[in-house]
Design a protein around this motif. Structure first.
Motif, mmCIF file in Angstrom:
data_model
loop_
_atom_site.group_PDB
_atom_site.id
_atom_site.type_symbol
_atom_site.label_atom_id
_atom_site.label_comp_id
_atom_site.label_asym_id
_atom_site.label_seq_id
_atom_site.Cartn_x
_atom_site.Cartn_y
_atom_site.Cartn_z
ATOM 1 N N GLU A 106 30.838 -18.394 39.180
ATOM 2 C CA GLU A 106 30.272 -19.542 39.612
ATOM 3 C C GLU A 106 30.736 -19.743 41.031
ATOM 4 O O GLU A 106 31.849 -19.348 41.216
ATOM 5 N N TYR A 107 30.272 -20.143 42.098
ATOM 6 C CA TYR A 107 30.729 -20.252 43.516
ATOM 7 C C TYR A 107 30.512 -21.897 43.634
ATOM 8 O O TYR A 107 29.536 -22.762 43.059
ATOM 9 N N ASP A 108 31.358 -22.399 44.677
ATOM 10 C CA ASP A 108 31.405 -23.614 44.958
ATOM 11 C C ASP A 108 30.617 -24.054 46.044
ATOM 12 O O ASP A 108 30.031 -25.063 46.127
ATOM 13 N N ALA A 109 29.958 -22.960 46.758
ATOM 14 C CA ALA A 109 28.681 -22.931 47.952
ATOM 15 C C ALA A 109 28.454 -21.761 48.330
ATOM 16 O O ALA A 109 29.151 -20.721 48.214
ATOM 17 N N ILE A 110 27.163 -21.779 48.532
ATOM 18 C CA ILE A 110 26.308 -20.415 48.777
ATOM 19 C C ILE A 110 25.911 -20.673 50.263
ATOM 20 O O ILE A 110 25.026 -21.493 50.285
ATOM 21 N N ILE A 111 26.034 -19.576 51.284
ATOM 22 C CA ILE A 111 25.402 -19.729 52.499
ATOM 23 C C ILE A 111 24.500 -18.294 52.525
ATOM 24 O O ILE A 111 25.034 -17.304 52.449
ATOM 25 N N SER A 112 23.251 -18.750 53.046
ATOM 26 C CA SER A 112 22.303 -17.595 52.986
ATOM 27 C C SER A 112 21.637 -17.585 54.380
ATOM 28 O O SER A 112 21.066 -18.858 54.868
ATOM 29 N N ASP A 113 21.111 -16.542 54.801
ATOM 30 C CA ASP A 113 20.183 -16.484 56.042
ATOM 31 C C ASP A 113 18.731 -16.699 55.217
ATOM 32 O O ASP A 113 18.605 -16.369 54.114
ATOM 33 N N ILE A 114 17.959 -17.279 56.117
ATOM 34 C CA ILE A 114 16.376 -17.421 55.492
ATOM 35 C C ILE A 114 15.509 -16.263 55.719
ATOM 36 O O ILE A 114 15.048 -15.521 54.783
ATOM 37 N N LEU A 115 15.710 -15.749 56.825
ATOM 38 C CA LEU A 115 14.849 -14.516 57.187
ATOM 39 C C LEU A 115 15.418 -13.048 56.867
ATOM 40 O O LEU A 115 16.376 -12.732 57.499
ATOM 41 N N MET A 116 15.109 -12.626 55.577
ATOM 42 C CA MET A 116 15.824 -11.361 55.332
ATOM 43 C C MET A 116 14.595 -10.667 54.713
ATOM 44 O O MET A 116 13.651 -11.038 54.070
ATOM 45 N N PRO A 117 14.424 -9.222 54.768
ATOM 46 C CA PRO A 117 13.409 -8.592 54.227
ATOM 47 C C PRO A 117 13.425 -8.668 52.548
ATOM 48 O O PRO A 117 14.384 -8.704 52.206
ATOM 49 N N GLY A 118 12.110 -8.334 52.088
ATOM 50 C CA GLY A 118 12.078 -8.389 50.434
ATOM 51 C C GLY A 118 12.256 -9.859 50.137
ATOM 52 O O GLY A 118 11.342 -10.706 50.801
ATOM 53 N N MET A 119 13.190 -10.333 49.431
ATOM 54 C CA MET A 119 13.361 -11.549 48.990
ATOM 55 C C MET A 119 13.913 -12.386 50.155
ATOM 56 O O MET A 119 14.969 -12.086 50.803
ATOM 57 N N ASP A 120 13.452 -13.429 50.544
ATOM 58 C CA ASP A 120 13.774 -14.252 51.665
ATOM 59 C C ASP A 120 14.891 -15.356 51.146
ATOM 60 O O ASP A 120 15.205 -15.296 49.656
ATOM 61 N N GLY A 121 15.335 -15.881 52.013
ATOM 62 C CA GLY A 121 16.479 -17.162 51.689
ATOM 63 C C GLY A 121 15.602 -18.376 50.728
ATOM 64 O O GLY A 121 16.461 -18.757 50.007
ATOM 65 N N LEU A 122 14.454 -18.616 51.274
ATOM 66 C CA LEU A 122 13.858 -19.666 50.253
ATOM 67 C C LEU A 122 13.649 -19.227 48.679
ATOM 68 O O LEU A 122 13.707 -19.877 47.752
ATOM 69 N N GLU A 123 13.271 -17.812 48.487
ATOM 70 C CA GLU A 123 12.858 -17.488 47.232
ATOM 71 C C GLU A 123 14.272 -17.360 46.515
ATOM 72 O O GLU A 123 14.589 -17.592 45.343
ATOM 73 N N LEU A 124 15.610 -16.698 47.341
ATOM 74 C CA LEU A 124 16.842 -16.824 46.699
ATOM 75 C C LEU A 124 17.459 -18.410 46.443
ATOM 76 O O LEU A 124 17.755 -18.328 45.217
ATOM 77 N N LEU A 125 17.085 -19.251 47.001
ATOM 78 C CA LEU A 125 17.350 -20.655 46.970
ATOM 79 C C LEU A 125 16.555 -21.058 45.621
ATOM 80 O O LEU A 125 17.211 -21.741 44.807
ATOM 81 N N GLU A 126 15.425 -20.842 45.227
ATOM 82 C CA GLU A 126 14.649 -21.199 44.231
ATOM 83 C C GLU A 126 15.387 -20.417 42.686
ATOM 84 O O GLU A 126 15.515 -21.073 41.759
ATOM 85 N N ARG A 127 16.108 -19.197 43.045
ATOM 86 C CA ARG A 127 16.439 -18.552 41.841
ATOM 87 C C ARG A 127 17.673 -19.123 41.692
ATOM 88 O O ARG A 127 18.299 -19.281 40.429
ATOM 89 N N ILE A 128 18.560 -19.397 42.772
ATOM 90 C CA ILE A 128 20.133 -20.147 42.523
ATOM 91 C C ILE A 128 19.725 -21.390 41.710
ATOM 92 O O ILE A 128 20.552 -21.696 40.866
ATOM 93 N N ARG A 129 18.756 -22.156 42.164
ATOM 94 C CA ARG A 129 18.476 -23.487 41.628
ATOM 95 C C ARG A 129 18.310 -23.231 40.073
ATOM 96 O O ARG A 129 18.274 -24.164 39.205
ATOM 97 N N GLN A 130 17.538 -22.267 39.870
ATOM 98 C CA GLN A 130 17.248 -22.110 38.366
ATOM 99 C C GLN A 130 18.367 -21.741 37.534
ATOM 100 O O GLN A 130 18.516 -22.090 36.445
ATOM 101 N N ARG A 131 19.248 -20.890 38.347
ATOM 102 C CA ARG A 131 20.618 -20.528 37.394
ATOM 103 C C ARG A 131 21.558 -21.673 37.323
ATOM 104 O O ARG A 131 22.329 -21.983 36.473
ATOM 105 N N THR A 132 21.822 -22.061 38.589
ATOM 106 C CA THR A 132 23.195 -22.932 38.772
ATOM 107 C C THR A 132 22.625 -24.123 39.737
ATOM 108 O O THR A 132 22.949 -24.078 41.089
ATOM 109 N N PRO A 133 21.854 -25.067 39.188
ATOM 110 C CA PRO A 133 21.171 -26.067 40.316
ATOM 111 C C PRO A 133 22.209 -27.078 40.756
ATOM 112 O O PRO A 133 21.975 -27.675 41.839
ATOM 113 N N GLU A 134 23.507 -26.918 40.339
ATOM 114 C CA GLU A 134 24.437 -27.811 40.922
ATOM 115 C C GLU A 134 25.372 -27.254 42.231
ATOM 116 O O GLU A 134 26.024 -27.893 42.810
ATOM 117 N N THR A 135 24.951 -25.956 42.325
ATOM 118 C CA THR A 135 25.769 -25.400 43.501
ATOM 119 C C THR A 135 24.932 -25.678 44.882
ATOM 120 O O THR A 135 23.581 -25.394 45.052
#
Length: 404
Positions: free
Chosen positions: A72-101
């Motif tokens: 578990e992480y206390d905070a996650i920092i991600s770029d938005i524009l990345m090839p393949g899965m972008d930061g917005l999709e990653l955000l959605e996946r993170i919130r599904q797994r650990t919505p409090e992060t």
């Protein structure tokens, strides 16, 4: 998305923000960016500017999701524009797994629409490129503090839930105990009242007969016994209340414990078929006691000895001096008490299960030995019990002596 980290004019390592971060426990941060140079620059900057920080990096969103499965992480920092899965999709996946992060997303100056979408999707904050280090640290610190506060709230909530659950269980147990106690008291009080009512009705019937006066005299004796038992039950309840409310007063005076025991035994012998045997020292043993209460204690222990002994079984009362104490021991040859019940024997309202009264027909409220222990302790003494199932018991009342 490749973008250099903007360099500030000076690097201040002793700011208030850094001091606050130093007081926090080690925080675990995950950096996600497809640009190795930016990952290295951000990781190095965090290591220098923020103490008590553990930083991990992922060059792909898929790698970030793998790391999320491991810890578990206390905070996650991600770029938005990345090839393949972008930061917005990653955000959605993170919130599904650990919505409090808390998740902070990095975007360029020309992509405010992406930043707004990120916030609407649940991002904690966004960071504009080129990255200003101080703004970056402030945003990260806010995210970490928010996560820490959230954890404290969750821990407090869990603690409250545990307390509520424990208190609920205690109340349920107390309610069950109260119901059992009320049934016990009602049953024990009803017994002498029922007996009394029956005898009064019979006495009334006899008194209507020409020769009923003589018969009625015998009924009066039974009425007195029922009244005496009822009086003892009420007195035990009152004494228990006064002891637990710390309103139990002793009327102490200098008394000869030998003489007190002899008087109690003389009175007790009048009501039993087999008199207790006595082995009592000849010399006086004086103590500062409440004579009436010590008599009550001895009578209670004697009554128990007879109640749980077969009819005719010997009961022995011994009195002797042991150092600066007097010992009054009552030994019976009754049913005895199993070892697992001895610790609870003097608890209020406790009655040893599966032990039947041997002599007489009343079991009582389970207050007798509790009152014995409490009264003896109020005198600075103690109650000792030795018992073996099937071989009887010895109850020893140990009281301090006045040696001057």
């Amino acid at each position: 998305m490749r973008s250099p980290v903007a360099e500030p004019e000076a690097m201040n390592q002793t700011t208030t923000n850094e001091e606050e971060m130093a007081r926090m426990q080690t925080a675990h941060i995950l950096l996600v960016d497809d640009d190795p140079a930016q990952l290295q620059a951000l990781s190095a900057m965090l290591s220098i500017r923020m103490r008590e920080l553990a930083v991990q990096t992922a060059s792909q969103p898929s790698k970030a999701l793998e790391l999320l499965q491991e810890q578990e992480y206390d905070a996650i920092i991600s770029d938005i524009l990345m090839p393949g899965m972008d930061g917005l999709e990653l955000l959605e996946r993170i919130r599904q797994r650990t919505p409090e992060t808390p998740v902070l997303l990095i975007t360029g100056h020309g992509h405010h629409d992406l930043a707004m979408r990120a916030l609407r999707s649940g991002a904690y904050d966004y960071i504009l490129k080129p990255i200003d280090r101080d703004d970056f640290l402030v945003a990260l610190q806010r995210a970490l503090q928010a996560r820490q506060l959230q954890r404290h709230i969750q821990e407090h909530q869990r603690s409250l839930e545990q307390q509520v659950e424990q208190r609920t269980q205690e109340l349920v147990a107390a309610h069950a105990a109260k119901d059992a106690l009320l049934r016990l008291v009602a049953h024990e009080l009803a017994s002498p009242l029922t007996s009394l009512k029956g005898r009064v009705q019979l006495l009334d019937l006899y008194l209507q007969q020409p020769d009923g006066l003589e018969k009625g005299r015998h009924i009066v004796g039974g009425i007195n016994r029922s009244l005496a038992r009822f009086e003892r039950l009420v007195q035990d309840l009152q004494d228990t209340h006064h002891l637990q409310a710390q309103h139990f007063d002793l009327q102490r005076s200098r008394c000869d414990l030998v003489e007190v025991c002899q008087q109690v035994l003389a009175e007790f012998r009048e009501g039993v078929e087999t008199a207790p045997l006595a082995e009592i020292v000849d010399e006086p043993l004086e103590g500062d006691v409440d004579r009436q209460r010590i008599s009550q204690v001895l009578l209670n222990v004697l009554s128990n000895a007879y109640k749980y002994s077969p009819q005719g079984a010997p009961v022995v009362v011994r009195v002797w001096q042991e150092g600066e104490q007097a010992v009054i021991a009552v030994q019976d040859h009754g049913v005895g008490i199993a070892a697992e019940h001895l610790a609870r024997l003097t608890e209020p309202f406790y009655r040893v299960p599966e032990i039947q009264v041997q002599t007489g027909s009343q079991t009582g409220l389970g207050l007798g030995l509790y009152l014995v222990r409490m009264i003896v302790e109020q005198h600075g003494g103690r109650l000792e019990v030795q018992s073996q199932q099937g071989q009887g018991s010895v109850f020893s009342i140990v009281l301090p002596l006045l040696l001057v």
